[in-house]
Scaffold this motif. Structure first.
Motif, short mmCIF file in Angstrom:
data_model
loop_
_atom_site.label_atom_id
_atom_site.label_comp_id
_atom_site.label_asym_id
_atom_site.label_seq_id
_atom_site.Cartn_x
_atom_site.Cartn_y
_atom_site.Cartn_z
N SER A 55 -76.98 -27.70 38.90
CA SER A 55 -77.02 -27.69 40.36
C SER A 55 -76.00 -28.66 40.95
CB SER A 55 -78.42 -28.08 40.85
OG SER A 55 -78.44 -28.30 42.24
N THR A 56 -75.42 -28.27 42.07
CA THR A 56 -74.50 -29.17 42.78
C THR A 56 -75.25 -30.33 43.43
OG1 THR A 56 -74.66 -27.77 44.75
CG2 THR A 56 -72.82 -27.34 43.23
N ASP A 57 -76.59 -30.22 43.48
CA ASP A 57 -77.41 -31.30 44.04
C ASP A 57 -77.77 -32.36 42.99
OD1 ASP A 57 -77.47 -30.21 46.57
OD2 ASP A 57 -79.30 -29.06 46.21
N ARG A 58 -77.31 -32.17 41.77
CA ARG A 58 -77.63 -33.13 40.71
C ARG A 58 -76.70 -34.34 40.80
NH1 ARG A 58 -80.52 -33.68 36.22
NH2 ARG A 58 -81.39 -31.59 36.46
N VAL A 59 -77.29 -35.54 40.67
CA VAL A 59 -76.51 -36.77 40.67
C VAL A 59 -76.92 -37.60 39.45
CG1 VAL A 59 -76.21 -36.84 43.17
CG2 VAL A 59 -78.20 -37.95 42.13
N ALA A 60 -76.08 -38.58 39.13
CA ALA A 60 -76.40 -39.47 38.01
C ALA A 60 -77.53 -40.41 38.43
CB ALA A 60 -75.17 -40.27 37.62
N PRO A 61 -78.57 -40.56 37.61
CA PRO A 61 -79.66 -41.47 37.93
C PRO A 61 -79.17 -42.90 38.08
CG PRO A 61 -80.27 -40.02 36.12
CD PRO A 61 -78.81 -39.85 36.35
N THR A 62 -79.83 -43.65 38.94
CA THR A 62 -79.48 -45.05 39.18
C THR A 62 -79.93 -45.96 38.05
OG1 THR A 62 -79.62 -44.70 41.56
CG2 THR A 62 -79.83 -46.97 40.79
N CYS A 63 -81.06 -45.62 37.43
CA CYS A 63 -81.71 -46.54 36.49
C CYS A 63 -81.49 -46.14 35.03
CB CYS A 63 -83.21 -46.57 36.80
SG CYS A 63 -84.15 -47.67 35.72
N ARG A 64 -81.21 -47.11 34.20
CA ARG A 64 -81.00 -46.84 32.77
C ARG A 64 -82.27 -46.43 32.05
NH1 ARG A 64 -80.57 -52.74 29.83
NH2 ARG A 64 -81.61 -53.97 31.43
N HIS A 65 -83.44 -46.75 32.64
CA HIS A 65 -84.71 -46.38 32.01
C HIS A 65 -85.17 -44.97 32.38
CE1 HIS A 65 -85.28 -50.44 30.59
NE2 HIS A 65 -85.15 -50.93 31.80
N TYR A 66 -84.35 -44.24 33.15
CA TYR A 66 -84.75 -42.93 33.66
C TYR A 66 -84.38 -41.78 32.73
CZ TYR A 66 -85.38 -39.19 37.12
OH TYR A 66 -85.80 -38.07 37.79
N ASP A 67 -83.50 -41.99 31.80
CA ASP A 67 -82.93 -40.93 30.96
C ASP A 67 -84.02 -40.17 30.21
OD1 ASP A 67 -81.53 -39.29 29.29
OD2 ASP A 67 -80.26 -40.85 28.44
N ASP A 69 -83.76 -37.98 27.99
CA ASP A 69 -83.42 -37.74 26.59
C ASP A 69 -83.75 -38.94 25.70
OD1 ASP A 69 -82.42 -35.21 27.16
OD2 ASP A 69 -80.43 -36.00 27.66
N ARG A 70 -84.11 -40.05 26.36
CA ARG A 70 -84.48 -41.23 25.59
C ARG A 70 -85.93 -41.58 25.89
NH1 ARG A 70 -79.03 -44.99 26.43
NH2 ARG A 70 -77.55 -43.45 25.62
N ASP A 71 -86.30 -42.83 25.68
CA ASP A 71 -87.66 -43.26 25.95
C ASP A 71 -87.78 -43.54 27.44
OD1 ASP A 71 -90.24 -43.86 25.30
OD2 ASP A 71 -89.83 -45.91 24.66
N ALA A 72 -87.99 -42.50 28.24
CA ALA A 72 -87.85 -42.61 29.69
C ALA A 72 -89.10 -43.17 30.35
CB ALA A 72 -87.53 -41.24 30.28
N CYS A 73 -88.86 -44.06 31.30
CA CYS A 73 -89.93 -44.59 32.15
C CYS A 73 -90.41 -43.49 33.07
CB CYS A 73 -89.36 -45.76 32.94
SG CYS A 73 -90.26 -46.19 34.43
N GLY A 74 -91.71 -43.46 33.35
CA GLY A 74 -92.27 -42.43 34.22
C GLY A 74 -92.51 -42.90 35.64
N GLY A 75 -91.94 -44.06 36.01
CA GLY A 75 -92.18 -44.57 37.35
C GLY A 75 -91.52 -43.73 38.43
N CYS A 76 -90.38 -43.11 38.12
CA CYS A 76 -89.67 -42.25 39.07
C CYS A 76 -89.57 -40.84 38.49
CB CYS A 76 -88.25 -42.76 39.32
SG CYS A 76 -88.16 -44.38 40.11
N SER A 77 -89.43 -39.85 39.37
CA SER A 77 -89.28 -38.48 38.90
C SER A 77 -88.15 -37.72 39.59
CB SER A 77 -90.59 -37.71 39.11
OG SER A 77 -90.97 -37.71 40.47
N LEU A 78 -87.46 -38.36 40.56
CA LEU A 78 -86.47 -37.62 41.34
C LEU A 78 -85.13 -38.35 41.50
CD1 LEU A 78 -88.92 -36.26 44.02
CD2 LEU A 78 -87.50 -34.84 42.55
N GLN A 79 -84.80 -39.25 40.59
CA GLN A 79 -83.52 -39.96 40.71
C GLN A 79 -82.32 -39.05 40.51
OE1 GLN A 79 -82.82 -43.62 38.67
NE2 GLN A 79 -84.83 -44.47 39.16
N HIS A 80 -82.53 -37.90 39.90
CA HIS A 80 -81.42 -36.98 39.62
C HIS A 80 -81.09 -36.06 40.80
CE1 HIS A 80 -85.20 -35.02 38.72
NE2 HIS A 80 -84.61 -33.85 38.86
#
Length: 414
Positions: A55-67, A69-80
């Motif tokens: 999607s053209t609405d996709r952006v890079a997440p601000t937080c390194r814990h959001y990825d 594909d890795r051990d992602a934090c569940g505090g946020c769900s819409l940083q992308h």
């Protein structure tokens, strides 16, 4: 489990992408409308394996814990999700909830929330054989992702993360996880642990020693009991200083609180007698008391005492009376409501159905409904509309950044 390729049609209420398939809808976290993705499907849930169209609405997440594909934090769900479609999504949550109840009032633009504004956050904590985990649960699991920073939380919290860890370490035992609410106050951090087993003397001494060796910690409590309090935590409600009890409800950001309070004050206007229901420690009541006599009703005794004490110790306020009352079981009756020119209510997520039914039968001229749950807000507004109230406007407020949660303030009058 099966693997398939789907196209995301829209975002669901939790911020997950929804794809409609012949087997029914499938919910795909971190996927956006218009994207074509290969997913591993488990019933109605999907996990992205790869993306064929982005999607053209996709952006890079601000937080390194959001990825994801890795051990992602569940505090946020819409940083992308990019800012403008994100704001539209948040506002639409309120619009859709109201429409489902046949309500189509004016819904204002989203009052935005920026990074670094969260003055209150709740960490999950657990001691393992190797380390202390302090962070947030991975989405829909009990697995704690330990964090090093958080772009949502205020600098006042993040700058003291190591101090918070030291206190958490003193509280933690080998027996399970617990929650640690951290509130940034004018006099330091207020740490309230909940879900702990009874503390032993060694733990208590450890907490006291840790706090006395640190700077910037105002109070530490466990399961509501104050363990150490170098300074009383103090918050500012529109120029009135309040010392809330341990673990008390507090609006998540000061900026959102101020925006909601401005709406409340503008709508109640010149009302001489105002009723504040589910008043907490005085978020709205103490501001309203600058110009009106206020009766504050709250079911939690310690919060009510904090409100009462602040009112008594502040010069220049109109009289503030308080009442401890379970408004779910014993709402104020239509007859009791006759004494007031305006009513403000800010209930928990369950809403205020019993109280609203009485309010709908009353003659109160102006009402302000504040809610953190669009679904129960819509139900309550439907009852008020059926009782003769007109909804002037509903204003969505984004104090839960990058999450699917949204606050709203509804202004009504007869």
């Amino acid at each position: 489990m099966s693997t398939q390729t789907v196209t995301i049609d829209r975002l669901g209420a939790l911020g997950h992408g929804i794809a409609h398939t012949s087997e029914g809808p499938v919910y795909v976290p971190h996927a956006l409308p218009g994207e074509t993705v290969a997913i591993a499907r488990h019933g109605s849930q999907g996990t992205v394996i790869s993306t064929a169209k982005t999607s053209t609405d996709r952006v890079a997440p601000t937080c390194r814990h959001y990825d994801p594909d890795r051990d992602a934090c569940g505090g946020c769900s819409l940083q992308h999700l990019a800012e403008l479609p994100y704001r539209d999504f948040k506002r639409e949550l309120v619009v859709a909830a109201l429409a489902a109840k046949g309500l189509t009032p004016e819904v204002g633009p989203l009052v935005a929330c920026g990074p670094g504004q969260r003055r209150r956050t709740v960490f999950s904590v657990r001691r393992t054989e190797k380390e202390l985990l302090l962070g947030f649960n991975r989405a829909e699991t009990n697995h704690i992702v330990s964090i090093e920073d958080c772009p949502v939380a205020s600098p006042g919290i993040m700058d003291r993360l190591e101090q918070i860890r030291r206190v958490a370490a003193a509280l933690a035992s080998a027996a399970g996880a617990f929650r640690l609410a951290v509130l940034e106050t004018l006099t330091g951090l207020d740490l309230a642990a909940d879900g702990l087993k009874p503390l032993g003397d060694k733990q208590r001494r450890g907490v006291v020693e840790a706090v006395l060796a640190l700077r910037g910690i105002a109070r530490v409590s466990a399961n509501g009991e104050i363990l150490v309090e170098p300074q009383k935590p103090v918050v500012d409600f529109g120029g009135v200083l309040v010392s809330p009890p341990p673990g008390a409800f507090m609006q998540a950001t000061k900026e959102a609180e101020d925006a909601m309070a401005a709406l409340v004050l503008a709508h109640t206007g010149k009302a001489k007698r105002v009723l504040d229901l589910f008043a907490g420690s005085g978020t709205f009541a103490l501001r309203l008391a600058r110009t009106a006599r206020v009766h504050a009703v709250e079911g939690e005794e310690k919060s009510l005492k904090a409100l009462d004490q602040a009112a008594r110790n502040t010069q220049g306020l109109k009289p503030v009376s308080v009442e401890k009352r379970d408004l779910f079981r014993r709402p104020l009756t239509a007859q009791e409501l006759k004494a007031f020119d305006a009513v403000v209510f800010d209930p928990p997520r369950a809403g205020a159905e019993a109280q609203v039914r009485e309010l709908a039968r009353s003659g109160v001229k102006k009402v302000v409904a504040v809610s953190c749950n669009p679904l129960t807000l819509a139900r309550d507004l439907r009852l008020l509309a059926d009782g003769g109230y007109g909804i002037r406007t509903v204003v969505p407020v984004d104090q839960f950044l990058w999450s699917p949660h949204v606050e709203a303030v509804a202004l009504l009058e007869r």
